[in-house]
Design an enzyme around this catalytic site. Structure first.
Site, mmCIF file in Angstrom:
data_model
loop_
_atom_site.group_PDB
_atom_site.id
_atom_site.type_symbol
_atom_site.label_atom_id
_atom_site.label_comp_id
_atom_site.label_asym_id
_atom_site.label_seq_id
_atom_site.Cartn_x
_atom_site.Cartn_y
_atom_site.Cartn_z
ATOM 1 N N ASN A 24 0.803 -1.242 0.000
ATOM 2 C CA ASN A 24 0.000 0.000 0.000
ATOM 3 C C ASN A 24 0.829 1.282 0.000
ATOM 4 O O ASN A 24 0.400 2.292 -0.557
ATOM 5 C CB ASN A 24 -1.028 -0.009 1.139
ATOM 6 C CG ASN A 24 -0.398 -0.145 2.498
ATOM 7 O OD1 ASN A 24 0.728 -0.623 2.634
ATOM 8 N ND2 ASN A 24 -1.113 0.280 3.513
ATOM 9 N N GLY A 66 2.497 -5.914 7.261
ATOM 10 C CA GLY A 66 1.544 -6.631 6.413
ATOM 11 C C GLY A 66 0.331 -7.049 7.208
ATOM 12 O O GLY A 66 -0.005 -6.426 8.226
ATOM 13 N N SER A 67 -0.309 -8.111 6.775
ATOM 14 C CA SER A 67 -1.580 -8.509 7.391
ATOM 15 C C SER A 67 -1.351 -9.275 8.700
ATOM 16 O O SER A 67 -0.265 -9.822 8.937
ATOM 17 C CB SER A 67 -2.351 -9.390 6.418
ATOM 18 O OG SER A 67 -1.603 -10.555 6.154
ATOM 19 N N GLU A 83 4.187 -4.957 12.226
ATOM 20 C CA GLU A 83 3.254 -3.824 12.025
ATOM 21 C C GLU A 83 2.109 -4.382 11.200
ATOM 22 O O GLU A 83 2.276 -4.624 10.004
ATOM 23 C CB GLU A 83 3.934 -2.704 11.226
ATOM 24 C CG GLU A 83 5.289 -2.284 11.757
ATOM 25 C CD GLU A 83 5.219 -1.039 12.598
ATOM 26 O OE1 GLU A 83 4.150 -0.782 13.180
ATOM 27 O OE2 GLU A 83 6.234 -0.335 12.672
ATOM 28 N N CYS A 104 -3.242 1.095 6.726
ATOM 29 C CA CYS A 104 -3.410 0.289 7.948
ATOM 30 C C CYS A 104 -4.108 1.099 9.020
ATOM 31 O O CYS A 104 -4.933 0.570 9.753
ATOM 32 C CB CYS A 104 -2.054 -0.206 8.423
ATOM 33 S SG CYS A 104 -0.817 1.082 8.561
ATOM 34 N N GLU A 142 8.335 0.715 15.205
ATOM 35 C CA GLU A 142 9.506 1.372 14.624
ATOM 36 C C GLU A 142 9.219 2.871 14.508
ATOM 37 O O GLU A 142 8.075 3.289 14.621
ATOM 38 C CB GLU A 142 9.808 0.751 13.249
ATOM 39 C CG GLU A 142 10.408 -0.639 13.423
ATOM 40 C CD GLU A 142 10.405 -1.500 12.177
ATOM 41 O OE1 GLU A 142 9.881 -1.069 11.146
ATOM 42 O OE2 GLU A 142 10.903 -2.627 12.255
HETATM 43 P P1 NAD Z 1 0.540 -9.520 3.350
HETATM 44 O O1 NAD Z 1 0.650 -9.973 4.766
HETATM 45 O O2 NAD Z 1 -0.242 -10.332 2.406
HETATM 46 O O3 NAD Z 1 1.995 -9.368 2.687
HETATM 47 C C1 NAD Z 1 3.004 -8.545 3.254
HETATM 48 C C2 NAD Z 1 4.368 -9.061 2.818
HETATM 49 O O4 NAD Z 1 4.601 -10.342 3.397
HETATM 50 C C3 NAD Z 1 4.539 -9.231 1.308
HETATM 51 O O5 NAD Z 1 5.835 -8.799 0.953
HETATM 52 C C4 NAD Z 1 4.420 -10.751 1.131
HETATM 53 O O6 NAD Z 1 5.086 -11.242 -0.007
HETATM 54 C C5 NAD Z 1 5.078 -11.253 2.403
HETATM 55 N N1 NAD Z 1 4.698 -12.607 2.823
HETATM 56 C C6 NAD Z 1 3.610 -13.325 2.478
HETATM 57 N N2 NAD Z 1 3.605 -14.514 3.104
HETATM 58 C C7 NAD Z 1 4.726 -14.541 3.877
HETATM 59 C C8 NAD Z 1 5.264 -15.487 4.803
HETATM 60 N N3 NAD Z 1 4.673 -16.648 5.050
HETATM 61 N N4 NAD Z 1 6.409 -15.164 5.454
HETATM 62 C C9 NAD Z 1 7.010 -13.981 5.239
HETATM 63 N N5 NAD Z 1 6.552 -13.053 4.376
HETATM 64 C C10 NAD Z 1 5.411 -13.325 3.711
HETATM 65 O O7 NAD Z 1 -0.020 -8.020 3.459
HETATM 66 P P2 NAD Z 1 -0.432 -7.036 2.257
HETATM 67 O O8 NAD Z 1 -1.701 -7.535 1.669
HETATM 68 O O9 NAD Z 1 0.751 -6.801 1.409
HETATM 69 O O10 NAD Z 1 -0.726 -5.680 3.043
HETATM 70 C C11 NAD Z 1 -1.976 -5.329 3.543
HETATM 71 C C12 NAD Z 1 -2.047 -5.535 5.041
HETATM 72 O O11 NAD Z 1 -0.947 -4.899 5.662
HETATM 73 C C13 NAD Z 1 -3.287 -4.920 5.678
HETATM 74 O O12 NAD Z 1 -3.828 -5.789 6.659
HETATM 75 C C14 NAD Z 1 -2.759 -3.672 6.355
HETATM 76 O O13 NAD Z 1 -3.546 -3.218 7.442
HETATM 77 C C15 NAD Z 1 -1.393 -4.095 6.756
HETATM 78 N N6 NAD Z 1 -0.499 -2.942 6.873
HETATM 79 C C16 NAD Z 1 -0.035 -2.606 8.112
HETATM 80 C C17 NAD Z 1 0.766 -1.501 8.273
HETATM 81 C C18 NAD Z 1 1.310 -1.119 9.624
HETATM 82 O O14 NAD Z 1 2.278 -0.376 9.681
HETATM 83 N N7 NAD Z 1 0.745 -1.590 10.717
HETATM 84 C C19 NAD Z 1 1.098 -0.722 7.161
HETATM 85 C C20 NAD Z 1 0.604 -1.087 5.903
HETATM 86 C C21 NAD Z 1 -0.181 -2.211 5.784
#
Ligand code: NAD
Length: 478
Positions: free
Chosen positions: A154, A228-229, A250, A284, A458
Site C-alpha cells: 500500500n 503486512g496482514s 506492524e 493500515c 519502529e
Molecule cells: P501480506 O501480509 O499479504 O503481505 C506482506 C508481505 O509479506 C509481502 O511482501 C508478502 O510477499 C510477504 N509474505 C507473504 N507470506 C509470507 C510469509 N509466510 N512469510 C514472510 N513473508 C510473507 O499483506 P499485504 O496484503 O501486502 O498488506 C496489507 C495488510 O498490511 C493490511 O492488513 C494492512 O492493514 C497491513 N499494513 C499494516 C501496516 C502497519 O504499519 N501496521 C502498514 C501497511 C499495511
C-alpha cells in the site's frame, strides 16, 4: 533528465540487488497497473540462492558497517537522500504506475523518503550510565546484524524507507523484500543506493511470498521487520521463533473514530471522510469505524455523504483524489464487503452496492449507515473505500464499543473541547491515537499496534531500539 543530475538510472529495467550488483533471474513476474489492468515490466523472482548470497553479503558487510561511526552512517544516508531527490519525478511516475496513486499523493509519498531519512538523522542512540562506590555500569545499544525487511503493497516506498533508515542508522545491514504486487519503486531505490553504500549494506531480493517465508527461517538473519496482514504476521512470528529472531510486526487495524457532540460539523465531517478514504481506504491506520454522537448523527452523516460525493476516483494523471484498489486480490476482497452489506440489507448512505466493471480496479467511496455490531463491515478490516457509521449516546459505552476488537493500531477522537477529547483518547486501546486529525503517522514517534495489530514498533527514538541489542558493561572499581 536535468543536466545537474549526478546519477543516471533506467526506470524500465528492474533487478534484485545482491552484494552491490544487479541480478536477473530465470523466473520473472510482473506487476499490473491498477488503473488500466495492463501488465507492467518484468521483475526477477529471487531464488533461494539469491537470498543465500544476499544474507552472506549482508553478514560480510555487517562488522565494518556496525563499526562505522554513526555520524558517517548519517552522512551516507543524507548523500543517498540527495541522490534520490534528483529522481523524484521518475519515482513519482513509477509509483503512480505500480500503485495507481493519484499524482499528488504519489508525490507526497516520494517527498516522504527524504523527510523520513532527515528526521532519523537527527536521532541518536542513548547511552545510560549508573555509578556507585563499587562500579560503573554503562548501557549501550548495538546493532543486531542482518535485518530482513518485508514490505506490503500500500505504501511501497515509504514503508521500505521506514525500515531501512532506522535499520542502517543503527548499524545493521538490511535486505529488503518488496511486495510482489509493487516491486518497482523499492527495487529501484535500492539500486540507486548502491552508488552510496558499501556492497551488502542495503540489498533487495524481490519475489513471491515463499521468499518472505525463507527470510523468516534463515539462521543468519537476526531480525525480521514485517509490515503486512495479521494472518501473515502470525506466520512470521511462528517461523522466526525457530531461531529466536527479533521481530517487529506492524499489522492490520480496525480504527475507530469517535465524534463528540460539540464538533463543528461542516468542518469535521470532510476530515473524517478523508480519514476513511485516504489512499482509497488502503491504509493500515485508516478510519474503519465511525461513531457519531446521536445528537448530531443525522446532520453529520449528511455532511459526510455530501463530501463523499465530491470524491472522484480516477487514473493518477486525472485530478481525482482517489485512485484504484491496488490489485485484483484486494479488489475482490473489498467487493465481498459490498456484497455482504447488500445481502444483509444494510443502508448505503453514500456509494452503491454494485461495483461496476471497469478496466481498472476502481470502487466509489461508500458509507454504510448503522449496520449491526456483529456485521462484517464493523468487525473486519476491509482495506478499501467502504466505512460504517453508528450513533452513540453514552461515552463509556462507545469507548467500550471502540475497544471491542482484537486490533489496536490507531484511533481518532474529534471534539471542540480538546482536553475532553484527549481524555477519551487516553482510554482508547491503540498504538497511535489522533485528536482532531485523521490518522497521520509521522517518523517522530514510534508506530506500532496494541493487541493483534502488532508487536513492538519502529520510528522515533523508541523505535530505533527495536534494531538493537542492549549491551551492558559493568566495570568494578577495585
Ligand atoms: P501480506 O501480509 O499479504 O503481505 C506482506 C508481505 O509479506 C509481502 O511482501 C508478502 O510477499 C510477504 N509474505 C507473504 N507470506 C509470507 C510469509 N509466510 N512469510 C514472510 N513473508 C510473507 O499483506 P499485504 O496484503 O501486502 O498488506 C496489507 C495488510 O498490511 C493490511 O492488513 C494492512 O492493514 C497491513 N499494513 C499494516 C501496516 C502497519 O504499519 N501496521 C502498514 C501497511 C499495511
Amino acid at each position: 533528465m536535468s543536466p545537474s543530475k549526478t546519477s543516471t538510472l533506467s526506470f524500465d529495467t528492474f533487478y534484485n540487488i545482491v552484494d552491490g550488483k544487479q541480478r536477473s533471474s530465470k523466473e520473472i513476474h510482473h506487476g499490473v497497473n491498477p488503473s488500466t489492468g495492463e501488465e507492467l515490466w518484468d521483475v526477477p523472482i529471487g531464488s533461494k540462492q539469491d537470498l543465500e548470497d544476499a544474507v552472506a553479503a549482508g553478514k560480510k558487510a555487517f562488522p565494518a558497517w556496525a563499526a562505522t561511526p554513526i555520524e558517517k552512517r548519517k552522512e551516507l544516508l543524507q548523500k543517498f537522500t540527495d541522490l534520490f531527490n534528483e529522481h523524484t519525478t521518475e519515482f513519482t511516475e513509477l509509483l503512480c504506475k505500480e500503485a495507481g496513486k493519484p499524482k499528488k499523493f504519489a508525490g507526497i509519498e516520494v517527498a516522504g523518503v527524504g523527510g523520513f531519512i532527515s528526521f532519523h538523522n537527527t536521532l541518536n542512540l542513548p547511552e545510560e550510565k549508573f555509578e556507585d562506590d563499587e562500579k560503573v555500569v554503562t548501557t549501550r545499544f548495538t546493532p543486531l546484524g542482518v535485518v530482513g525487511a518485508i514490505c506490503p503493497w500500500n505504501f511501497p516506498l515509504i514503508l521500505a524507507v521506514g525500515k531501512f533508515a532506522p535499520g542502517l542508522l543503527t548499524g545493521n545491514t538490511v535486505i529488503l523484500k518488496p511486495s510482489p504486487f509493487t516491486p518497482y519503486t523499492a527495487l529501484k531505490l535500492v539500486e540507486l543506493a548502491q552508488q552510496v553504500f558499501p556492497p551488502g549494506v542495503l540489498q533487495a531480493v524481490g519475489g513471491n511470498n515463499e521468499l518472505g517465508a525463507l527470510l523468516t527461517t534463515h539462521p543468519d538473519i537476526a531480525k525480521i521487520s514485517f509490515t503486512g496482514s495479521i494472518a501473515t504476521g502470525k506466520k512470521v512470528m511462528e517461523a522466526s521463533a525457530k531461531t529466536l529472531k527479533r521481530v517487529t510486526l506492524e499489522l492490520g487495524g480496525n480504527d475507530a473514530s469517535i465524534i463528540l457532540p460539540d464538533v463543528d460539523i461542516e468542518k469535521v465531517a470532510p476530515e473524517v471522510v478523508m480519514g476513511a478514504f485516504q489512499n482509497t481506504g488502503q491504509v493500515c491506520v485508516a478510519t474503519k469505524r465511525i461513531y457519531i454522537h446521536e445528537k448530531i448523527y443525522k446532520p453529520f452523516l449528511e455532511a459526510m455523504v455530501k463530501f463523499t460525493a465530491t470524491l472522484k476516483t480516477g487514473a493518477p494523471d486525472s485530478e481525482a483524489p482517489l485512485g484504484p484498489i491496488q490489485n485484483q486480490m484486494q479488489f475482490d476482497k473489498v467487493k465481498s464487503f459490498f456484497a455482504d452489506s447488500k445481502a444483509k440489507g444494510y443502508k448505503f448512505a453514500a456509494g452503491t452496492p454494485d461495483v461496476s466493471a471497469s478496466k481498472g480496479f476502481f470502487i466509489q467511496p461508500t458509507i454504510i449507515d448503522n449496520p449491526p455490531n456483529d456485521s462484517r463491515i464493523i468487525s473486519e478490516e476491509p482495506f478499501g473505500p467502504i466505512v460504517p457509521t453508528q450513533p452513540w449516546s453514552d461515552l463509556d459505552e462507545v469507548i467500550a464499543r471502540a475497544n471491542d476488537t482484537n486490533t489496536g493500531l490507531g484511533a481518532c477522537v474529534w471534539g471542540k473541547d480538546v482536553a475532553a477529547a484527549e481524555k477519551v483518547a487516553l482510554r482508547l486501546e491503540a498504538g497511535s491515537v489522533f485528536v482532531n486529525s485523521w490518522e497521520k503517522p509521522t517518523p517522530q514517534a514510534i508506530f506500532g499496534g496494541h493487541k493483534e495489530s502488532g508487536i513492538g514498533g519502529e520510528w522515533g527514538n523508541t523505535g530505533l531500539l527495536s534494531f538493537c541489542n542492549a549491551h551492558v558493561i559493568h566495570v568494578y572499581k577495585s
